[in-house]
Design an enzyme around this catalytic site. Sequence first.
Site, PDB file in Angstrom:
ATOM      1  N   CYS A   1       0.804  -1.232   0.000  1.00 14.33           N
ATOM      2  CA  CYS A   1       0.000   0.000   0.000  1.00 14.33           C
ATOM      3  C   CYS A   1       0.837   1.284   0.000  1.00 14.33           C
ATOM      4  O   CYS A   1       0.441   2.296  -0.577  1.00 14.33           O
ATOM      5  CB  CYS A   1      -0.933   0.033   1.212  1.00 14.33           C
ATOM      6  SG  CYS A   1      -1.688  -1.558   1.624  1.00 14.33           S
TER       7      CYS A   1
ATOM      8  N   CYS B   1       1.658   3.697  -3.144  1.00 15.07           N
ATOM      9  CA  CYS B   1       0.682   4.633  -3.705  1.00 15.07           C
ATOM     10  C   CYS B   1       0.163   5.632  -2.671  1.00 15.07           C
ATOM     11  O   CYS B   1      -0.135   6.772  -2.994  1.00 15.07           O
ATOM     12  CB  CYS B   1      -0.507   3.873  -4.292  1.00 15.07           C
ATOM     13  SG  CYS B   1      -0.066   2.958  -5.780  1.00 15.07           S
ATOM     14  N   HIS B   2       0.010   5.185  -1.414  1.00 18.49           N
ATOM     15  CA  HIS B   2      -0.650   6.045  -0.419  1.00 18.49           C
ATOM     16  C   HIS B   2       0.331   6.768   0.496  1.00 18.49           C
ATOM     17  O   HIS B   2      -0.073   7.675   1.221  1.00 18.49           O
ATOM     18  CB  HIS B   2      -1.616   5.210   0.431  1.00 18.49           C
ATOM     19  CG  HIS B   2      -2.707   4.581  -0.393  1.00 18.49           C
ATOM     20  ND1 HIS B   2      -3.829   5.261  -0.782  1.00 18.49           N
ATOM     21  CD2 HIS B   2      -2.817   3.336  -0.926  1.00 18.49           C
ATOM     22  CE1 HIS B   2      -4.605   4.461  -1.504  1.00 18.49           C
ATOM     23  NE2 HIS B   2      -4.009   3.287  -1.614  1.00 18.49           N
TER      24      HIS B   2
ATOM     25  N   MET C   1      -7.806   2.392  -8.068  1.00 21.34           N
ATOM     26  CA  MET C   1      -7.359   1.449  -7.025  1.00 21.34           C
ATOM     27  C   MET C   1      -7.577   0.028  -7.557  1.00 21.34           C
ATOM     28  O   MET C   1      -8.666  -0.319  -8.004  1.00 21.34           O
ATOM     29  CB  MET C   1      -8.224   1.706  -5.774  1.00 21.34           C
ATOM     30  CG  MET C   1      -8.201   0.608  -4.754  1.00 21.34           C
ATOM     31  SD  MET C   1      -6.867   0.802  -3.582  1.00 21.34           S
ATOM     32  CE  MET C   1      -7.211  -0.599  -2.514  1.00 21.34           C
TER      33      MET C   1
ATOM     34  N   HIS D   1       6.246  11.196 -10.999  1.00 19.91           N
ATOM     35  CA  HIS D   1       6.424   9.741 -10.886  1.00 19.91           C
ATOM     36  C   HIS D   1       7.494   9.267 -11.868  1.00 19.91           C
ATOM     37  O   HIS D   1       8.663   9.456 -11.614  1.00 19.91           O
ATOM     38  CB  HIS D   1       5.063   9.070 -11.106  1.00 19.91           C
ATOM     39  CG  HIS D   1       5.030   7.625 -10.719  1.00 19.91           C
ATOM     40  ND1 HIS D   1       4.923   7.205  -9.431  1.00 19.91           N
ATOM     41  CD2 HIS D   1       5.097   6.499 -11.458  1.00 19.91           C
ATOM     42  CE1 HIS D   1       4.927   5.882  -9.373  1.00 19.91           C
ATOM     43  NE2 HIS D   1       5.039   5.433 -10.604  1.00 19.91           N
TER      44      HIS D   1
ATOM     45  N   HIS E   1       1.157   7.265 -17.238  1.00 21.01           N
ATOM     46  CA  HIS E   1       2.160   6.340 -16.701  1.00 21.01           C
ATOM     47  C   HIS E   1       3.062   5.899 -17.858  1.00 21.01           C
ATOM     48  O   HIS E   1       2.821   4.881 -18.495  1.00 21.01           O
ATOM     49  CB  HIS E   1       1.480   5.131 -16.039  1.00 21.01           C
ATOM     50  CG  HIS E   1       2.426   4.339 -15.179  1.00 21.01           C
ATOM     51  ND1 HIS E   1       3.359   3.469 -15.715  1.00 21.01           N
ATOM     52  CD2 HIS E   1       2.612   4.295 -13.833  1.00 21.01           C
ATOM     53  CE1 HIS E   1       4.061   2.933 -14.722  1.00 21.01           C
ATOM     54  NE2 HIS E   1       3.626   3.415 -13.569  1.00 21.01           N
TER      55      HIS E   1
END
Length: 559
Positions: free
Chosen positions: A47, A50-51, A101, A337, A379
């Site tokens: 997790c 991403c978070h 998600m 990113h 992406h």
Amino acid sequence: MKRSVVGMLALSAMTVAMGSAFAQAAKGLEMTAAEKEQAKKIYFERCAGCHGVLRKGATGKNLEPHWSKKDKDGKVTEGGTLKLGQQRLEKIIGYGTDGGMVNFDDILTKEEIALMSKYIQNTPDVPPEYSFKDTLDSWKVIVPVDKRPTKQMNNFNLKNFFSVTLRDTGEVALIDGDTKEIRSIVKTGYAVHISRLSASGRYVYVIGRDGRLSLIDLWMEKPGVVAEVKIGFDARSVDTSKFAGFEDKYAIAGSYWPPQYVIMDGDTLKPRKVVSTRGMTVDGEYHPEPRVASIVASFIKPEWVVNIKETGQILLVDYSDIENLKTTTIASAKFLHDGGWDATKRYFLVAANASNKIAAVDTKTGKLAALVDVAKIPHPGRGANFTHPKFGPVWATGHLGADVVTLISTPSDDAKNAQYKQYNWKVVQEIKHVPGNLFVKTHPNSKHLWADSAQNSDKDLAESVSVWDMADLSKPKAVLNVAKDSGMPAAKATKRAVHPEYSADGKEVWISLWGGKTDQSAIVVYDDATLKVKKVITDPKMITPTGKFNVYNTQHDIY
Ligand code: DHE
């Protein structure tokens, strides 16, 4: 001093847990120490990417218990995890959301999903810092420079070697691109993220998610690790110094936690400097966890382009004098990113993914060249460069959250491209694809553009790749079902077809077929001209292959 992130997280957790346990007991959210330990491990592995460790959100949503989002009139439009509650959280984690998600019902058990739903309603733990001394203490030289070969001791065609991430075993496989044989399997950090090459092409730098950086010497009879260092607790990026006169001199690696980057000697990984990336976002707010995303070495200056995710600041770090480090800070957009060079290698294009933008930095002037609005969650991997029949030089990115591949016109000094100047930094075309794309790829010797759809929720699409003829993008794309083409028995779990990578000559495309840890995975090699399978590389040791990095293409940033 040796520390495991989970262990250290546990220590800091205890303090927070003691304060919050009483308040949360009433809500049935209390957890035993063992449950908390298990949840922390899952959170870190699945997790945090991403978070965020502090759960403030980036590519993924904010997961703090008391967070809320308000509209311009101050009305609360979204609540934190406590507001969502156990049942809703279990559904979101199990089945995923339209917002990007992914579903975890085929990765985590029902009990684990319930545990994680409970865990994220508890206050996040603040993990420990990691100092220069910690970094230095973790440093190991396995083969000193003076004991290493002075010439290549094997007869492999190293140009066409592939460094392949075996995600779940914490290894990389070094595969001979000519014979397709695995020449060496090397123990590395956990769930290796990327491999990058030294300027000379001799060394491979491999960064694990646990922050362990391994240096592999390809000149050894059997290529293996010659040095190692742990640069943080959670990491994704590494590169080397590539400017003339600095070849193989330095390496740099970026850490997610703590948010900092480390400059090292290139041939030993001896840490030289640690620099924190904490600071202000482009919106002028302080952020405690601005993680280091992609890093790339400039060819035209002794600089690295270091992209800071949460702040949206692009740093140009001048390594010509690391004792007196000079950094240019370029404001772009939040949530930087991955990204890659344009065809001229003057502009670096990086996805500000949750801002739905591509930022282009001009490494010659040291300024932001453009901030381009694109479709949802770009992406690119490193993207793909080709000459469009109508718009000239373009750089392509796929999207996790939209069904297109976006083409952006990029500048060129070549007089024959002057006619395309009017299009520069504009989205000139969106090619119809499907959502869930992670990587696009082409090669100067190819007429094809490849894109995966590895994160699509449809099994067939996740197991397939799409191929376009770049000379005529209106022609229907070819959709290749890589899982079926591999001839391997069908499995219940999805075998994601991910990360197209070309051979050095641009004639083959290698695709990972990324199955579960206990399924047989493979690399499927296609003939780029005919789109037919040439070879399926399987081996009991070929467990969960993801990224593949061809030595020559990676060394020279060919894509
Ligand atoms: Fe990646 C590149 C971060 C999940 C495979 N990934 C990158 C880069 C970053 C990043 C910052 C750019 C590095 C650079 O160029 O210096 N990736 C993250 C995450 O934070 C995220 C979303 C969540 C996580 O927990 O890590 C994430 N990435 C994944 C995967 O699940 C993938 C598909 C499989 C895997 O191996 O874990 C994956 N990421 C890759 C690959 C690259 C990459 C193969 C390099 C692409 C290239 O061609 O250069």
